[in-house]
Design a protein around this motif. Structure first.
Motif, short mmCIF file in Angstrom:
data_model
loop_
_atom_site.label_atom_id
_atom_site.label_comp_id
_atom_site.label_asym_id
_atom_site.label_seq_id
_atom_site.Cartn_x
_atom_site.Cartn_y
_atom_site.Cartn_z
N ALA A 190 0.83 -1.19 0.00
CA ALA A 190 0.00 0.00 0.00
C ALA A 190 0.87 1.25 0.00
CB ALA A 190 -0.93 0.00 1.22
N LEU A 191 0.36 2.31 -0.62
CA LEU A 191 1.01 3.63 -0.63
C LEU A 191 0.23 4.51 0.33
CD1 LEU A 191 1.90 5.64 -3.88
CD2 LEU A 191 1.19 6.72 -1.77
N GLU A 192 0.91 5.09 1.31
CA GLU A 192 0.25 5.95 2.29
C GLU A 192 0.93 7.31 2.33
OE1 GLU A 192 0.45 3.87 5.99
OE2 GLU A 192 -0.91 2.25 5.36
N LEU A 193 0.13 8.37 2.37
CA LEU A 193 0.66 9.73 2.46
C LEU A 193 0.63 10.22 3.90
CD1 LEU A 193 -1.04 11.31 -0.69
CD2 LEU A 193 1.32 10.51 -0.47
N ASP A 194 1.59 11.06 4.23
CA ASP A 194 1.67 11.60 5.59
C ASP A 194 0.69 12.76 5.79
OD1 ASP A 194 3.73 9.86 6.22
OD2 ASP A 194 5.31 11.28 5.64
N ASN A 195 0.32 12.97 7.05
CA ASN A 195 -0.40 14.16 7.49
C ASN A 195 -1.71 14.41 6.73
OD1 ASN A 195 1.84 14.77 9.23
ND2 ASN A 195 2.91 15.63 7.45
N LEU A 196 -2.47 13.34 6.48
CA LEU A 196 -3.76 13.51 5.80
C LEU A 196 -4.86 13.95 6.76
CD1 LEU A 196 -3.92 10.53 3.26
CD2 LEU A 196 -3.20 12.91 2.88
N GLU A 197 -4.70 13.62 8.03
CA GLU A 197 -5.73 14.00 8.99
C GLU A 197 -5.78 15.52 9.13
OE1 GLU A 197 -7.04 13.13 13.63
OE2 GLU A 197 -5.33 12.09 12.75
N GLY A 198 -6.95 16.07 8.90
CA GLY A 198 -7.14 17.52 8.98
C GLY A 198 -6.77 18.27 7.72
N ARG A 199 -6.21 17.57 6.74
CA ARG A 199 -5.85 18.26 5.49
C ARG A 199 -7.10 18.50 4.66
NH1 ARG A 199 -1.36 19.18 2.58
NH2 ARG A 199 -0.08 18.02 4.09
N LYS A 200 -7.16 19.65 4.01
CA LYS A 200 -8.30 19.96 3.14
C LYS A 200 -8.34 19.01 1.96
CE LYS A 200 -8.64 24.93 4.17
NZ LYS A 200 -10.02 24.86 4.69
N THR A 201 -9.53 18.77 1.46
CA THR A 201 -9.71 17.94 0.26
C THR A 201 -10.48 18.72 -0.79
OG1 THR A 201 -11.76 16.95 1.11
CG2 THR A 201 -9.69 15.80 1.60
N ALA A 202 -10.35 18.30 -2.02
CA ALA A 202 -11.10 18.89 -3.14
C ALA A 202 -11.72 17.75 -3.93
CB ALA A 202 -10.18 19.73 -4.03
N THR A 203 -12.89 17.98 -4.48
CA THR A 203 -13.63 16.94 -5.19
C THR A 203 -13.44 17.08 -6.69
OG1 THR A 203 -15.29 16.85 -3.43
CG2 THR A 203 -15.90 15.90 -5.55
N PHE A 204 -13.06 15.98 -7.31
CA PHE A 204 -12.91 15.92 -8.77
C PHE A 204 -13.55 14.63 -9.25
CE2 PHE A 204 -9.39 18.43 -7.14
CZ PHE A 204 -9.36 19.51 -8.00
N LYS A 205 -13.59 14.45 -10.56
CA LYS A 205 -14.14 13.23 -11.14
C LYS A 205 -13.02 12.39 -11.73
CE LYS A 205 -18.74 15.05 -12.19
NZ LYS A 205 -19.74 15.32 -13.24
N ASP A 206 -13.10 11.06 -11.52
CA ASP A 206 -12.10 10.18 -12.11
C ASP A 206 -12.47 9.86 -13.55
OD1 ASP A 206 -14.12 8.28 -11.98
OD2 ASP A 206 -13.27 7.21 -10.28
N SER A 207 -11.71 8.97 -14.17
CA SER A 207 -11.91 8.66 -15.59
C SER A 207 -13.28 8.05 -15.87
CB SER A 207 -10.81 7.72 -16.09
OG SER A 207 -10.79 6.53 -15.30
N SER A 208 -13.91 7.46 -14.84
CA SER A 208 -15.23 6.86 -15.02
C SER A 208 -16.37 7.84 -14.73
CB SER A 208 -15.38 5.63 -14.12
OG SER A 208 -15.37 6.00 -12.75
N GLY A 209 -16.01 9.06 -14.30
CA GLY A 209 -17.03 10.05 -13.97
C GLY A 209 -17.44 10.05 -12.52
#
Length: 294
Positions: free
Chosen positions: A9-28
């Motif tokens: 698995a690939l895990e990123l650091d410091n995701l808790e509390g980080r802002k997110t943005a919504t986009f669409k993937d290749s399937s919509g």
């Protein structure tokens, strides 16, 4: 996941509390991506959980940061404007569980994540455990988003224009400025100086224009982001119609000029009057949009 030998698995650091943005993937399908700023470090780890008694022979372990532009107009075109690779492990054997950290520091991520009608800007973190047989490489990918705020210091002048048809219609319209942040409010007014046609209604549309390519080969594609009625019924001479548009209600992006010599994104206010015979009279004015905060 890698068969019965290991879970990877690939895990990123410091995701808790980080802002997110919504986009669409290749399937919509809508997906939420963690938000990074253009000068922010991206770090994480590759987690390999080996099954007891199993091992993975490999030709090296690497991680990549990829900034990618996809153009889907007429034919699919893909180009990478960022391509950085870090070697995490030399060739060898993984025979027990391991956590391998990585970090991309001080990488200039100048272009924002963007998803338009024919153009996309994407950022991808990709880890690969290389095998002798390329088709059996163990690959994990995580997409992230990049959004950049700016401080608008240049003075934003008002817009004042006149439009009309000789001896039939003469209007004057004004917007309070020509640069707006994405949560701003457009204030303006329309003054009817001469009205000799029967106006049925007036509307304003926000138009997003993607320009693909440059020069004589450039192609423009317009998309109506929002449209709303600001007047219903026939105005009289001397009447003022106020305009108030809250931009935060719409899915807007900043104005982008010449993204890696591939495309540009500009925005226009389109003022439209429709008479009782459904004839349309319009005037278009460019505005500049910028991101004040996240």
């Amino acid at each position: 996941m890698f068969g019965k030998k290991a879970e990877v698995a690939l895990e990123l650091d410091n995701l808790e509390g980080r802002k997110t943005a919504t986009f669409k993937d290749s399937s919509g399908k809508e997906v939420s991506l963690p938000v990074y700023t253009g000068n922010e470090d991206i770090s994480g780890r590759l987690v390999v959980n080996m099954k007891r008694g199993k091992k993975i022979e490999h030709q090296g372990v690497k991680v990549e940061l990829i900034g990618r532009i996809d153009i889907t107009y007429e034919r699919n075109q893909t180009s990478d404007f960022v391509s950085m690779s870090r070697e995490l492990e030399p060739p060898g054997t993984i025979n027990e569980s391991a956590t391998i950290p990585f970090s991309f520091n001080k990488v200039d991520k100048q272009f924002e994540t963007y998803q338009g009608r024919f153009c996309k800007v994407r950022y991808i973190i990709k880890t690969t455990i290389l095998r002798k047989n390329f088709s059996s490489n163990i690959v994990n990918e995580q997409e992230v988003s990049v959004l950049n705020t700016t401080n608008e210091t240049e003075e934003s002048t008002s817009i004042k224009m006149e439009v009309g048809i000789e001896e039939c219609l003469h209007i004057e319209f004004e917007y309070n400025k020509h640069k707006y942040h994405l949560k701003d409010c457009i204030l303006g007014k329309v003054n009817f100086l001469l009205v000799r046609i029967r106006i049925k209604y007036m509307e304003i549309a926000i138009i997003r224009r993607e320009t693909i390519g440059a020069g004589a080969q450039a192609t423009n594609e317009n998309e109506t982001v929002a449209k709303f009625e600001v007047m219903d019924g026939a105005p009289v001479r001397g009447e003022f119609i106020p305009i108030r548009v809250f931009l935060g209600a719409f899915d807007l992006t900043p104005t982008y000029y010449n993204v890696n010599n591939k495309f540009s994104v500009r925005h226009f206010l389109n003022l439209v009057l429709v008479d009782e015979e459904d004839r349309r009279y319009f005037k278009q004015q460019e505005i500049v949009l910028w991101r004040k905060d996240l």
